[in-house]
Design an enzyme around this catalytic site. Sequence first.
Site, PDB file in Angstrom:
ATOM      1  N   MET A  13       0.869  -1.163   0.000  1.00  0.00           N
ATOM      2  CA  MET A  13       0.000   0.000   0.000  1.00  0.00           C
ATOM      3  C   MET A  13       0.916   1.225   0.000  1.00  0.00           C
ATOM      4  O   MET A  13       1.785   1.362   0.862  1.00  0.00           O
ATOM      5  CB  MET A  13      -0.919   0.035   1.220  1.00  0.00           C
ATOM      6  CG  MET A  13      -1.933   1.165   1.148  1.00  0.00           C
ATOM      7  SD  MET A  13      -3.055   1.061  -0.294  1.00  0.00           S
ATOM      8  CE  MET A  13      -4.162  -0.248   0.224  1.00  0.00           C
ATOM      9  N   ASP A  14       0.764   2.078  -1.004  1.00  0.00           N
ATOM     10  CA  ASP A  14       1.588   3.277  -1.116  1.00  0.00           C
ATOM     11  C   ASP A  14       0.970   4.405  -0.294  1.00  0.00           C
ATOM     12  O   ASP A  14      -0.220   4.733  -0.465  1.00  0.00           O
ATOM     13  CB  ASP A  14       1.699   3.727  -2.575  1.00  0.00           C
ATOM     14  CG  ASP A  14       2.528   2.768  -3.410  1.00  0.00           C
ATOM     15  OD1 ASP A  14       3.166   1.868  -2.836  1.00  0.00           O
ATOM     16  OD2 ASP A  14       2.541   2.932  -4.648  1.00  0.00           O
ATOM     17  N   GLU A 141      11.557  -7.143  -4.715  1.00  0.00           N
ATOM     18  CA  GLU A 141      10.942  -6.718  -3.464  1.00  0.00           C
ATOM     19  C   GLU A 141      10.408  -7.898  -2.653  1.00  0.00           C
ATOM     20  O   GLU A 141       9.666  -7.701  -1.695  1.00  0.00           O
ATOM     21  CB  GLU A 141       9.820  -5.715  -3.741  1.00  0.00           C
ATOM     22  CG  GLU A 141      10.322  -4.363  -4.221  1.00  0.00           C
ATOM     23  CD  GLU A 141       9.213  -3.340  -4.424  1.00  0.00           C
ATOM     24  OE1 GLU A 141       9.518  -2.152  -4.374  1.00  0.00           O
ATOM     25  OE2 GLU A 141       8.043  -3.740  -4.647  1.00  0.00           O
ATOM     26  N   THR A 222      15.839   1.333 -19.051  1.00  0.00           N
ATOM     27  CA  THR A 222      14.908   2.449 -19.183  1.00  0.00           C
ATOM     28  C   THR A 222      15.588   3.715 -18.671  1.00  0.00           C
ATOM     29  O   THR A 222      16.207   3.715 -17.608  1.00  0.00           O
ATOM     30  CB  THR A 222      13.602   2.188 -18.421  1.00  0.00           C
ATOM     31  OG1 THR A 222      13.883   1.942 -17.041  1.00  0.00           O
ATOM     32  CG2 THR A 222      12.888   0.973 -19.005  1.00  0.00           C
ATOM     33  N   ASP A 248       3.760  12.755 -12.233  1.00  0.00           N
ATOM     34  CA  ASP A 248       4.227  11.832 -11.199  1.00  0.00           C
ATOM     35  C   ASP A 248       4.846  10.624 -11.901  1.00  0.00           C
ATOM     36  O   ASP A 248       4.186   9.947 -12.676  1.00  0.00           O
ATOM     37  CB  ASP A 248       3.042  11.403 -10.321  1.00  0.00           C
ATOM     38  CG  ASP A 248       3.428  10.472  -9.180  1.00  0.00           C
ATOM     39  OD1 ASP A 248       4.620  10.122  -9.060  1.00  0.00           O
ATOM     40  OD2 ASP A 248       2.534  10.088  -8.408  1.00  0.00           O
ATOM     41  N   ALA A 251       5.079   5.131 -11.074  1.00  0.00           N
ATOM     42  CA  ALA A 251       4.886   3.783 -11.629  1.00  0.00           C
ATOM     43  C   ALA A 251       5.302   3.666 -13.092  1.00  0.00           C
ATOM     44  O   ALA A 251       4.936   2.709 -13.757  1.00  0.00           O
ATOM     45  CB  ALA A 251       3.433   3.360 -11.481  1.00  0.00           C
ATOM     46  N   ALA A 252       6.100   4.614 -13.577  1.00  0.00           N
ATOM     47  CA  ALA A 252       6.453   4.596 -15.001  1.00  0.00           C
ATOM     48  C   ALA A 252       7.214   3.333 -15.379  1.00  0.00           C
ATOM     49  O   ALA A 252       6.912   2.683 -16.387  1.00  0.00           O
ATOM     50  CB  ALA A 252       7.268   5.834 -15.353  1.00  0.00           C
ATOM     51  N   GLY A 253       8.220   2.970 -14.586  1.00  0.00           N
ATOM     52  CA  GLY A 253       8.991   1.768 -14.886  1.00  0.00           C
ATOM     53  C   GLY A 253       8.149   0.518 -14.824  1.00  0.00           C
ATOM     54  O   GLY A 253       8.275  -0.383 -15.672  1.00  0.00           O
ATOM     55  N   ASP A 254       7.273   0.430 -13.827  1.00  0.00           N
ATOM     56  CA  ASP A 254       6.391  -0.730 -13.708  1.00  0.00           C
ATOM     57  C   ASP A 254       5.423  -0.811 -14.887  1.00  0.00           C
ATOM     58  O   ASP A 254       5.113  -1.898 -15.375  1.00  0.00           O
ATOM     59  CB  ASP A 254       5.601  -0.655 -12.402  1.00  0.00           C
ATOM     60  CG  ASP A 254       6.489  -0.750 -11.173  1.00  0.00           C
ATOM     61  OD1 ASP A 254       7.559  -1.372 -11.262  1.00  0.00           O
ATOM     62  OD2 ASP A 254       6.112  -0.186 -10.129  1.00  0.00           O
ATOM     63  N   SER A 284       1.476   7.134 -18.368  1.00  0.00           N
ATOM     64  CA  SER A 284       1.345   6.971 -16.912  1.00  0.00           C
ATOM     65  C   SER A 284       1.883   8.171 -16.139  1.00  0.00           C
ATOM     66  O   SER A 284       1.342   8.524 -15.093  1.00  0.00           O
ATOM     67  CB  SER A 284       2.046   5.687 -16.450  1.00  0.00           C
ATOM     68  OG  SER A 284       3.455   5.839 -16.403  1.00  0.00           O
ATOM     69  N   GLY A 289      -0.195   9.040  -8.841  1.00  0.00           N
ATOM     70  CA  GLY A 289      -0.454   7.739  -8.235  1.00  0.00           C
ATOM     71  C   GLY A 289       0.201   6.612  -9.001  1.00  0.00           C
ATOM     72  O   GLY A 289       0.620   6.776 -10.147  1.00  0.00           O
TER      73      GLY A 289
END
Length: 305
Positions: A13-14, A141, A222, A248, A251-254, A284, A289
């Site tokens: 949870m972020d 992770e 990337t 933001d 989450a760009a890499g994800d 994204s 978020g």
Amino acid sequence: MQANVLVIGSLNMDLVAQAERLPRAGETLLGQSFATVPGGKGANQAVAAARLGGQVAMIGCVGADAYGHALRQALADEGIDCQGVRVAEDVATGIAMIVVDANSQNAIVIVAGGNGQLECADIERFDGLLQAADVVVCQLEIPYAVVAFALERAHQAGKTVILNPAPASGPLPQEWLAWVDYLIPNESEAQALTGLAVDSVDDAEQAAGLLHEAGAGKVIITLGERGVLFAAGAQSRHYPGRKVQAVDTTAAGDTFVGGFAAALARGLDESQAIAFGQAAAALSVTHAGAQPSIPTLAQVEQVLS
């Protein structure tokens, strides 16, 4: 459900705070906003793959708390098979504390919680999900022993194996590289893996060369707004970044990894899959978020048309 992408990894949870700038050591800053947002590299990549055209399953572990329930529900709402997401008693769900500044840069502290409880037995228990997948995606992770077990098992099963070495603190075990079809670090992760500062496309090419010498096959680094460097042995290609107004970058890499995985599973070739992942990642960063910022297949196809 028949899944063609299996993600084995983290769910967090972020806890996201917006501030004018990132705090210095010992400093207290007034923030501008706060939100709780479903995240974790594994879950983000699973959601990205699902929204971007993949049939997706996930293996992971959360705590028996409100955050864990919310994270599993978020996956289910995306149509992701989450039977492999175990609920561990007496442990908190993983969290990520994120500060995002006015320039859309972020600083993140992760507490593993349930992610640290994932076991090799969980991979064995849901071997059917692995056997049904075309593409298997892992990150760092979760416990390294579980990552190693998953990579080797997926490789032996003949799956296309993607490793996003994030977060990376040093070189990977050499045997891992032989099990991975696509190694996808960002600039800082490539630096951690090779010891070489990656501040340009030329630096990325040198880092990819070092990773190839260490045993990696295909490497995709990337580079944020500078795009992507793809290298396969002595051959490399730079894909320039798309020009967007970033809000933001969390989450760009994800999003890139999940989009790339989904594109491969849908039958696109490497070049097409990279371009698809780039377009998804560019979209994204124009929204705040982690999971809320990940676009849909229709949105990406509209950009690419």
